[in-house]
Design a protein around this motif. Structure first.
Motif, PDB file in Angstrom:
ATOM      1  N   ASN A 215     -10.817  -9.280   2.587  1.00 37.37           N
ATOM      2  CA  ASN A 215      -9.814  -9.371   3.234  1.00 37.37           C
ATOM      3  C   ASN A 215      -8.549  -8.927   2.257  1.00 37.37           C
ATOM      4  O   ASN A 215      -8.646  -9.088   1.126  1.00 37.37           O
ATOM      5  CB  ASN A 215      -9.436 -10.831   3.730  1.00 37.37           C
ATOM      6  CG  ASN A 215     -10.327 -11.232   4.494  1.00 37.37           C
ATOM      7  OD1 ASN A 215     -10.697 -10.805   5.745  1.00 37.37           O
ATOM      8  ND2 ASN A 215     -10.755 -12.459   4.351  1.00 37.37           N
TER       9      ASN A 215
ATOM     10  N   ALA B 104      -5.766  -6.489   6.467  1.00 40.76           N
ATOM     11  CA  ALA B 104      -6.972  -5.868   7.042  1.00 40.76           C
ATOM     12  C   ALA B 104      -8.051  -6.559   6.327  1.00 40.76           C
ATOM     13  O   ALA B 104      -8.106  -7.298   5.637  1.00 40.76           O
ATOM     14  CB  ALA B 104      -6.909  -4.483   6.464  1.00 40.76           C
ATOM     15  N   SER B 105      -9.000  -6.446   7.279  1.00 40.17           N
ATOM     16  CA  SER B 105     -10.492  -7.137   6.951  1.00 40.17           C
ATOM     17  C   SER B 105     -11.312  -5.842   7.048  1.00 40.17           C
ATOM     18  O   SER B 105     -11.288  -5.022   8.088  1.00 40.17           O
ATOM     19  CB  SER B 105     -10.799  -8.120   7.901  1.00 40.17           C
ATOM     20  OG  SER B 105      -9.872  -9.092   7.641  1.00 40.17           O
TER      21      SER B 105
ATOM     22  N   TRP C 136     -13.004  -8.474  13.746  1.00 40.30           N
ATOM     23  CA  TRP C 136     -13.806  -7.460  13.418  1.00 40.30           C
ATOM     24  C   TRP C 136     -15.076  -7.561  14.321  1.00 40.30           C
ATOM     25  O   TRP C 136     -15.813  -6.385  14.526  1.00 40.30           O
ATOM     26  CB  TRP C 136     -14.316  -7.100  11.971  1.00 40.30           C
ATOM     27  CG  TRP C 136     -15.159  -8.088  11.219  1.00 40.30           C
ATOM     28  CD1 TRP C 136     -14.914  -9.139  10.796  1.00 40.30           C
ATOM     29  CD2 TRP C 136     -16.609  -7.821  11.406  1.00 40.30           C
ATOM     30  NE1 TRP C 136     -16.106  -9.886  10.335  1.00 40.30           N
ATOM     31  CE2 TRP C 136     -16.942  -9.232  10.728  1.00 40.30           C
ATOM     32  CE3 TRP C 136     -17.588  -7.043  11.936  1.00 40.30           C
ATOM     33  CZ2 TRP C 136     -18.470  -9.295  10.466  1.00 40.30           C
ATOM     34  CZ3 TRP C 136     -18.858  -7.166  11.668  1.00 40.30           C
ATOM     35  CH2 TRP C 136     -19.436  -8.458  10.955  1.00 40.30           C
TER      36      TRP C 136
ATOM     37  N   VAL D  70     -13.608  -2.220  10.458  1.00 39.02           N
ATOM     38  CA  VAL D  70     -12.163  -2.493   9.847  1.00 39.02           C
ATOM     39  C   VAL D  70     -11.315  -3.055  10.826  1.00 39.02           C
ATOM     40  O   VAL D  70     -11.219  -2.349  11.882  1.00 39.02           O
ATOM     41  CB  VAL D  70     -11.768  -1.273   9.026  1.00 39.02           C
ATOM     42  CG1 VAL D  70     -10.339  -1.688   8.485  1.00 39.02           C
ATOM     43  CG2 VAL D  70     -12.449  -0.777   7.982  1.00 39.02           C
TER      44      VAL D  70
ATOM     45  N   VAL E  26      -7.428  -3.961  11.364  1.00 38.21           N
ATOM     46  CA  VAL E  26      -5.946  -3.730  10.947  1.00 38.21           C
ATOM     47  C   VAL E  26      -4.972  -4.662  11.662  1.00 38.21           C
ATOM     48  O   VAL E  26      -4.990  -4.663  12.899  1.00 38.21           O
ATOM     49  CB  VAL E  26      -5.612  -2.300  10.951  1.00 38.21           C
ATOM     50  CG1 VAL E  26      -4.117  -2.118  10.447  1.00 38.21           C
ATOM     51  CG2 VAL E  26      -6.325  -1.411  10.151  1.00 38.21           C
ATOM     52  N   ASN E  27      -4.414  -5.471  11.116  1.00 37.20           N
ATOM     53  CA  ASN E  27      -3.422  -6.433  12.000  1.00 37.20           C
ATOM     54  C   ASN E  27      -2.233  -5.676  12.150  1.00 37.20           C
ATOM     55  O   ASN E  27      -1.531  -4.803  11.327  1.00 37.20           O
ATOM     56  CB  ASN E  27      -3.193  -7.622  11.032  1.00 37.20           C
ATOM     57  CG  ASN E  27      -3.770  -8.952  11.375  1.00 37.20           C
ATOM     58  OD1 ASN E  27      -4.073  -8.922  12.586  1.00 37.20           O
ATOM     59  ND2 ASN E  27      -4.093  -9.944  10.638  1.00 37.20           N
TER      60      ASN E  27
ATOM     61  N   HIS F  87      -4.215  -6.174  17.047  1.00 38.22           N
ATOM     62  CA  HIS F  87      -4.819  -5.626  15.970  1.00 38.22           C
ATOM     63  C   HIS F  87      -5.804  -4.609  16.484  1.00 38.22           C
ATOM     64  O   HIS F  87      -5.970  -4.367  17.689  1.00 38.22           O
ATOM     65  CB  HIS F  87      -5.748  -6.741  15.498  1.00 38.22           C
ATOM     66  CG  HIS F  87      -6.651  -7.425  16.416  1.00 38.22           C
ATOM     67  ND1 HIS F  87      -6.502  -8.313  17.191  1.00 38.22           N
ATOM     68  CD2 HIS F  87      -7.982  -7.063  16.460  1.00 38.22           C
ATOM     69  CE1 HIS F  87      -7.539  -8.790  18.019  1.00 38.22           C
ATOM     70  NE2 HIS F  87      -8.613  -7.737  17.477  1.00 38.22           N
TER      71      HIS F  87
ATOM     72  N   TYR G  12       2.553  -0.336   5.748  1.00 40.17           N
ATOM     73  CA  TYR G  12       1.224  -0.202   6.190  1.00 40.17           C
ATOM     74  C   TYR G  12       0.423   1.080   5.006  1.00 40.17           C
ATOM     75  O   TYR G  12      -0.943   0.960   4.976  1.00 40.17           O
ATOM     76  CB  TYR G  12       0.964   0.408   7.439  1.00 40.17           C
ATOM     77  CG  TYR G  12       0.919  -0.748   8.365  1.00 40.17           C
ATOM     78  CD1 TYR G  12      -0.381  -1.558   8.694  1.00 40.17           C
ATOM     79  CD2 TYR G  12       1.941  -1.324   8.872  1.00 40.17           C
ATOM     80  CE1 TYR G  12      -0.447  -2.828   9.514  1.00 40.17           C
ATOM     81  CE2 TYR G  12       1.835  -2.432   9.805  1.00 40.17           C
ATOM     82  CZ  TYR G  12       0.787  -2.972  10.011  1.00 40.17           C
ATOM     83  OH  TYR G  12       0.681  -4.025  10.924  1.00 40.17           O
TER      84      TYR G  12
ATOM     85  N   PRO H 254      -2.335  -1.093   2.317  1.00 40.37           N
ATOM     86  CA  PRO H 254      -3.209  -1.498   3.056  1.00 40.37           C
ATOM     87  C   PRO H 254      -4.133  -0.253   3.514  1.00 40.37           C
ATOM     88  O   PRO H 254      -5.473  -0.394   3.214  1.00 40.37           O
ATOM     89  CB  PRO H 254      -2.825  -2.267   4.351  1.00 40.37           C
ATOM     90  CG  PRO H 254      -1.460  -2.824   4.014  1.00 40.37           C
ATOM     91  CD  PRO H 254      -0.743  -1.689   2.947  1.00 40.37           C
ATOM     92  N   LEU H 255      -3.809   0.867   4.255  1.00 43.46           N
ATOM     93  CA  LEU H 255      -4.661   1.779   4.543  1.00 43.46           C
ATOM     94  C   LEU H 255      -5.124   2.640   3.294  1.00 43.46           C
ATOM     95  O   LEU H 255      -6.457   2.996   3.676  1.00 43.46           O
ATOM     96  CB  LEU H 255      -3.598   2.820   5.571  1.00 43.46           C
ATOM     97  CG  LEU H 255      -3.246   2.270   6.812  1.00 43.46           C
ATOM     98  CD1 LEU H 255      -2.214   3.027   7.462  1.00 43.46           C
ATOM     99  CD2 LEU H 255      -4.418   1.919   7.750  1.00 43.46           C
TER     100      LEU H 255
ATOM    101  N   ILE I 200      -7.827   0.335   2.428  1.00 41.23           N
ATOM    102  CA  ILE I 200      -9.253   0.273   3.373  1.00 41.23           C
ATOM    103  C   ILE I 200      -9.959   1.772   2.896  1.00 41.23           C
ATOM    104  O   ILE I 200     -11.320   1.614   2.522  1.00 41.23           O
ATOM    105  CB  ILE I 200      -8.795   0.499   4.574  1.00 41.23           C
ATOM    106  CG1 ILE I 200      -8.301  -0.852   5.105  1.00 41.23           C
ATOM    107  CG2 ILE I 200      -9.642   0.858   5.735  1.00 41.23           C
ATOM    108  CD1 ILE I 200      -7.344  -0.840   6.490  1.00 41.23           C
TER     109      ILE I 200
END
Length: 365
Positions: free
Chosen positions: A190, A199-200, A257, A289, A291-292, A325, A351, A354-355, A358
């Motif tokens: 996470n 994101a997870s 997920w 993956v 994405v919130n 999400h 974002y 986070p992207l 990922i």
């Protein structure tokens, strides 16, 4: 569960996004799920039957005739657990009782001295309100370098814990049946930003060696509580050691997920456990993956991504609010990288980190 011609009926305390997804998950199982708005005062009385089952999508709720009707029903599953885990003092006390590792902590009461906190836990100490804090709310940092002090209205209402220099944050989502059998999903990696899950990723091969450790910890907790259903355990990873940060006695954001990545998502797993339906080990179909979508307007271009499943909560967009999400499956890296590249072009500045995180995680060699 005795087979009859009547569909099992499950009532959910709360009608937010988790309640909505539980409702959807009940349909293929022929389980009738009703998510109940308990946040708006009403004199409504629900037509509860003696054999109906009650669950909750949140740990706390306002007291009303409606919430009392639900929470006092004899089949309110895990009733005592919600208040116990909603209070960080009793939650931490449970972990201590079971020798489940967590950050060193103490109750902040009338006798607590800030100098003692710095002496025991170092120059940075994190205070957390005992109840009500989530997504980074209800927290206060004490920093010795800034002569930080305990807020006057936090005594007896907060705990203080040592700041953990963790390597990363991971979570485990598992389920326990009425017969005491446990089933777990793979560990999830996470990323939080300003205290909110962004994101997870799951599963990740490099986390496999921690799976048994995590399952042992969560098993001890849910067996002690005689818990039935899905529970999430959020952890800090420090080297090869896990420390529990928080427990959630419900379906959880970091388990979203599973809707795209497995053949049986966390919502169906929870309903199966509550209703006594058989639970095989969920099979992972794709790495996935999540994405919130935080405080962002709906973008129809998300639906054009070939590997994306959108869950839009139909909420008013507000700062810091989760409004949906995206689950992105990873059928192959070309498709996945193209989707991330598109999201980088479409999504706002908050974002980009986070992207990039990922993409870096999934392209590690």
């Amino acid at each position: 569960m005795t087979q009859t011609n009547t569909k099992p009926k499950v009532w959910v305390l709360g009608n937010g996004q988790l309640g909505a997804m539980l409702t959807h998950a009940g349909e293929p199982l022929a389980i009738e799920v009703h998510a109940v708005n308990i946040m708006t005062p009403t004199d409504e009385i629900l037509p509860l039957a003696p054999h109906d089952i009650i669950t909750a999508e949140r740990e706390q709720w306002p007291e009303s005739a409606l919430s009392l009707q639900l929470s006092s029903h004899p089949h309110f599953v895990n009733g005592p657990v919600f208040s116990r885990l909603a209070d960080r003092f009793s939650q931490k006390s449970l972990l201590e009782q079971l020798n489940v590792p967590t950050a060193p902590w103490v109750l902040v009461d009338d006798t607590t001295q800030v100098a003692t906190l710095y002496q025991d836990y170092g120059p940075r100490v994190l205070m957390k309100r005992r109840t009500g804090g989530y997504d980074g709310k209800g927290q206060h940092w004490l920093k010795q370098a800034e002569a930080g002090d305990i807020p006057h209205d936090w005594r007896n209402l907060a705990i203080a814990e040592q700041a953990i220099n963790f390597d990363e944050e991971i979570s485990l989502v598992g389920v326990r049946t009425r017969a005491g059998e446990c089933v777990f999903y793979p560990l999830t990696l996470n990323l939080h930003q300003d205290g909110i899950l962004m994101a997870s990723i799951a599963p990740l091969t490099r986390l496999n060696h921690l799976q048994t450790q995590a399952e042992t910890m969560l098993s001890a907790i849910i067996h002690e509580l005689d818990y039935v259903g899905v529970m999430a355990m959020e952890c800090f990873r420090v080297g090869d050691k896990l420390l529990v940060n928080e427990l959630a006695p419900r379906v959880h954001n970091s388990g979203h997920w599973t809707q795209a990545g497995t053949h049986m998502d966390q919502f169906q797993l929870h309903l199966r456990a509550l209703c006594g339906v058989t639970i095989p080990q969920p099979q992972v179909n794709f790495q996935c993956v999540m994405v919130n979508l935080i405080a962002i307007e709906h973008d129809p271009r998300w639906l054009s991504l070939p590997n994306a499943e959108l869950y839009w909560y139909n909420k008013e967009v507000r700062p810091g609010r989760k409004v949906g999400h995206l689950n992105l499956s990873v059928p192959n890296m070309t498709v996945f990288e193209n989707s991330i590249t598109a999201l980088q072009a479409w999504m706002p500045a908050q974002y980009q980190a986070p992207l990039a995180w990922i993409l870096a995680e999934l392209t590690l060699k």
